[in-house]
Design an enzyme around this catalytic site. Structure first.
Site, PDB file in Angstrom:
ATOM      1  N   ASP A   1      -0.638  -6.133  -0.025  1.00  0.00           N
ATOM      2  CA  ASP A   1      -1.305  -5.412   1.190  1.00  0.00           C
ATOM      3  C   ASP A   1      -2.871  -5.145   1.329  1.00  0.00           C
ATOM      4  O   ASP A   1      -3.395  -4.832   0.267  1.00  0.00           O
ATOM      5  CB  ASP A   1      -0.853  -4.018   1.289  1.00  0.00           C
ATOM      6  CG  ASP A   1       0.585  -4.035   2.018  1.00  0.00           C
ATOM      7  OD1 ASP A   1       0.437  -4.940   3.075  1.00  0.00           O
ATOM      8  OD2 ASP A   1       1.535  -3.039   1.921  1.00  0.00           O
TER       9      ASP A   1
ATOM     10  N   LYS B   1      -0.985  -9.308   2.988  1.00  0.00           N
ATOM     11  CA  LYS B   1      -0.229  -8.741   4.128  1.00  0.00           C
ATOM     12  C   LYS B   1      -1.087  -7.950   4.945  1.00  0.00           C
ATOM     13  O   LYS B   1      -1.976  -7.161   4.413  1.00  0.00           O
ATOM     14  CB  LYS B   1       1.050  -8.093   3.740  1.00  0.00           C
ATOM     15  CG  LYS B   1       1.887  -7.661   4.853  1.00  0.00           C
ATOM     16  CD  LYS B   1       3.274  -7.263   4.458  1.00  0.00           C
ATOM     17  CE  LYS B   1       3.538  -5.866   3.908  1.00  0.00           C
ATOM     18  NZ  LYS B   1       2.969  -4.836   4.481  1.00  0.00           N
TER      19      LYS B   1
ATOM     20  N   GLU C   1      -1.053  -5.129   8.872  1.00  0.00           N
ATOM     21  CA  GLU C   1      -0.427  -4.624   9.975  1.00  0.00           C
ATOM     22  C   GLU C   1      -0.831  -4.834  11.278  1.00  0.00           C
ATOM     23  O   GLU C   1      -1.974  -4.803  11.590  1.00  0.00           O
ATOM     24  CB  GLU C   1      -0.106  -3.121   9.677  1.00  0.00           C
ATOM     25  CG  GLU C   1       0.543  -2.835   8.337  1.00  0.00           C
ATOM     26  CD  GLU C   1       0.814  -1.318   8.146  1.00  0.00           C
ATOM     27  OE1 GLU C   1       0.339  -0.569   8.878  1.00  0.00           O
ATOM     28  OE2 GLU C   1       1.170  -0.830   6.884  1.00  0.00           O
TER      29      GLU C   1
ATOM     30  N   GLU D   1       9.578  -3.628  10.434  1.00  0.00           N
ATOM     31  CA  GLU D   1      10.012  -2.543   9.975  1.00  0.00           C
ATOM     32  C   GLU D   1      10.479  -1.372  11.159  1.00  0.00           C
ATOM     33  O   GLU D   1       9.787  -1.171  12.134  1.00  0.00           O
ATOM     34  CB  GLU D   1       8.894  -1.694   9.246  1.00  0.00           C
ATOM     35  CG  GLU D   1       9.257  -0.281   8.652  1.00  0.00           C
ATOM     36  CD  GLU D   1       8.303   0.228   7.377  1.00  0.00           C
ATOM     37  OE1 GLU D   1       7.274  -0.524   7.126  1.00  0.00           O
ATOM     38  OE2 GLU D   1       8.594   1.242   6.994  1.00  0.00           O
TER      39      GLU D   1
ATOM     40  N   ASP E   1       0.744  -1.206   0.067  1.00  0.00           N
ATOM     41  CA  ASP E   1      -0.057   0.090  -0.107  1.00  0.00           C
ATOM     42  C   ASP E   1       0.811   1.369  -0.021  1.00  0.00           C
ATOM     43  O   ASP E   1       0.281   2.427  -0.336  1.00  0.00           O
ATOM     44  CB  ASP E   1      -0.906  -0.136   1.026  1.00  0.00           C
ATOM     45  CG  ASP E   1      -0.278  -0.040   2.494  1.00  0.00           C
ATOM     46  OD1 ASP E   1       0.812  -0.228   2.662  1.00  0.00           O
ATOM     47  OD2 ASP E   1      -1.047  -0.016   3.493  1.00  0.00           O
ATOM     48  N   SER E   2       2.211   1.035  -0.009  1.00  0.00           N
ATOM     49  CA  SER E   2       3.088   1.987  -0.374  1.00  0.00           C
ATOM     50  C   SER E   2       2.784   2.729  -1.692  1.00  0.00           C
ATOM     51  O   SER E   2       3.362   3.902  -1.929  1.00  0.00           O
ATOM     52  CB  SER E   2       4.669   1.678   0.041  1.00  0.00           C
ATOM     53  OG  SER E   2       4.707   0.634  -1.069  1.00  0.00           O
TER      54      SER E   2
END
Ligand code: KIV
Length: 277
Positions: free
Chosen positions: A95, A125, A127, A194, A56-57
Site C-alpha cells: 500500500d 496499491k 485508494e 471494499e 497499511d492496515s
C-alpha cells in the site's frame, strides 16, 4: 521454519500480473491476504494464496493505531521487504500510505519508485478513483503495476463518515462504476472493492476487463481479500464480512499460558531442552 510447516515448493510458479487477467478470463477466483512480516508471509505463501498485500492496515492491526492515517512510507518499507523476501509464489503488493501520493503524479511516482527499489514488491496499491487516475497513469507508465482500491477507502474514513457501505443507491453506484472504469483506463491491474453492495460489485465486475477483488463486496467479485488476523481469528472482534477460519489468538494465548505455568513450576526447561554436557 519448523518441521510441521510446509514451505512453498521451490518449483512453485510465481504469480505474475498477467496471471490475474487470465484468471478472470478463465473464471478462476483470485485470493489475497494481508501479511506484515516474514514468518507469517512464508506460511501464507505456502498456502497457495495468489497475492500478499502489505496493507497499511498494519497501522491498526500491528501498530496499535485506530486508523491507517498515521502510517508512513518509512513504516511500510521494512514489512514490505520482509514479505517480498520470503514470498516464493505470491505476487506481493504494498500500500502507498496516506499522504504519499495524493499531491499528484510526481509525488506518487517518487513514492512508487522508492517502494519498488527498497522492498522488492511487484506492485503498489492506492485508494481512490477518478481523483487519482493521473497518479495511476504515471506509475503504470513507469512500469509499476498498480492495484486500485474503491468503495470504503480507509484512508478517507473521516470524509466518508466512518466505516460505511459505499455505492448504495443508483447515483452512488454510478459514481463507483465510473471510478472503476477510470482506474482501469489509467492502467490499474486490478481493483479492490471494499464494503460495496453485492449487486453493485457484481455489475462493476461485469463491466471491467481487470479483476475485482472484494472485501465485504459479495461472492461475484473475481477474487477476495481478507486481513490475515481476521481470517485466522487472532482477535476477539472480527468485521461482519470477515470469516474466521481458525482461532489462532486463543491457541497462541493458551501456548503462552502453558509456558508461563511450566516455568513457574520448574517443569521447563527439562533435560530434553538443556545441554547436559
Ligand atoms: O490495508 C489493507 O489491509 C487493505 C485491505 C483491507 C484490502 O487495504
Amino acid at each position: 521454519m519448523s518441521a510441521h510447516t510446509k514451505p512453498t515448493p521451490a518449483s512453485a510458479k510465481k504469480v505474475r500480473v498477467h496471471h490475474l487477467a487470465a484468471a478472470k478470463e478463465r473464471g478462476e477466483k483470485i485470493t489475497m491476504l494481508t501479511a506484515y512480516d516474514a514468518v507469517t508471509a512464508a506460511l501464507l505463501d505456502a498456502s497457495g494464496v495468489d497475492l500478499l498485500l502489505v496493507g497499511d492496515s498494519i497501522g491498526n492491526v500491528m501498530h496499535g493505531h485506530t486508523t491507517t492515517l498515521p502510517v508512513t512510507v518509512d513504516d511500510m518499507i521494512p514489512p514490505a521487504r520482509a514479505v517480498a523476501s520470503v514470498a516464493k509464489r505470491a505476487l506481493v503488493v504494498v500500500d502507498l500510505p496516506f499522504g504519499s501520493y495524493e499531491a499528484g503524479p510526481e509525488q506518487a511516482l517518487a513514492t512508487g519508485v522508492r517502494m519498488m527499489k527498497e522492498t522488492g514488491v511487484a506492485a503498489v496499491k492506492l485508494e481512490g478513483g477518478t481523483r487519482v487516475a493521473a497518479q495511476i497513469r504515471a506509475l503504470t507508465d513507469a512500469g509499476i503495476p498498480v492495484v486500485a482500491h474503491l468503495g470504503f477507502t480507509p484512508q478517507s474514513e473521516h470524509a466518508l463518515g466512518g466505516h460505511r457501505v459505499q455505492g448504495r443507491g443508483d447515483q452512488a453506484a454510478e459514481v463507483l462504476a465510473d471510478d472503476a472504469l477510470a482506474v482501469q483506463e489509467a492502467g490499474a491491474i486490478a481493483v479492490v472493492l471494499e464494503m460495496v453492495p453485492v449487486d453493485v460489485a457484481a455489475r462493476i465486475t461485469e463491466i471491467l476487463r481487470i479483476p475485482t477483488i472484494g472485501i465485504g463486496a459479495g461472492a461475484q467479485c473475481d477474487g477476495q481479500v481478507l486481513v490475515w488476523t481476521d481470517m485466522a481469528g487472532m482477535t476477539d472482534w472480527t468485521p461482519r464480512f470477515a470469516k474466521r477460519y481458525a482461532e489462532l489468538g486463543r491457541a497462541l494465548q493458551q501456548a503462552a499460558e502453558d509456558y508461563v505455568a511450566e516455568v513457574k513450576k520448574g517443569r521447563f526447561p527439562d533435560d530434553a531442552h538443556s545441554f547436559l554436557e
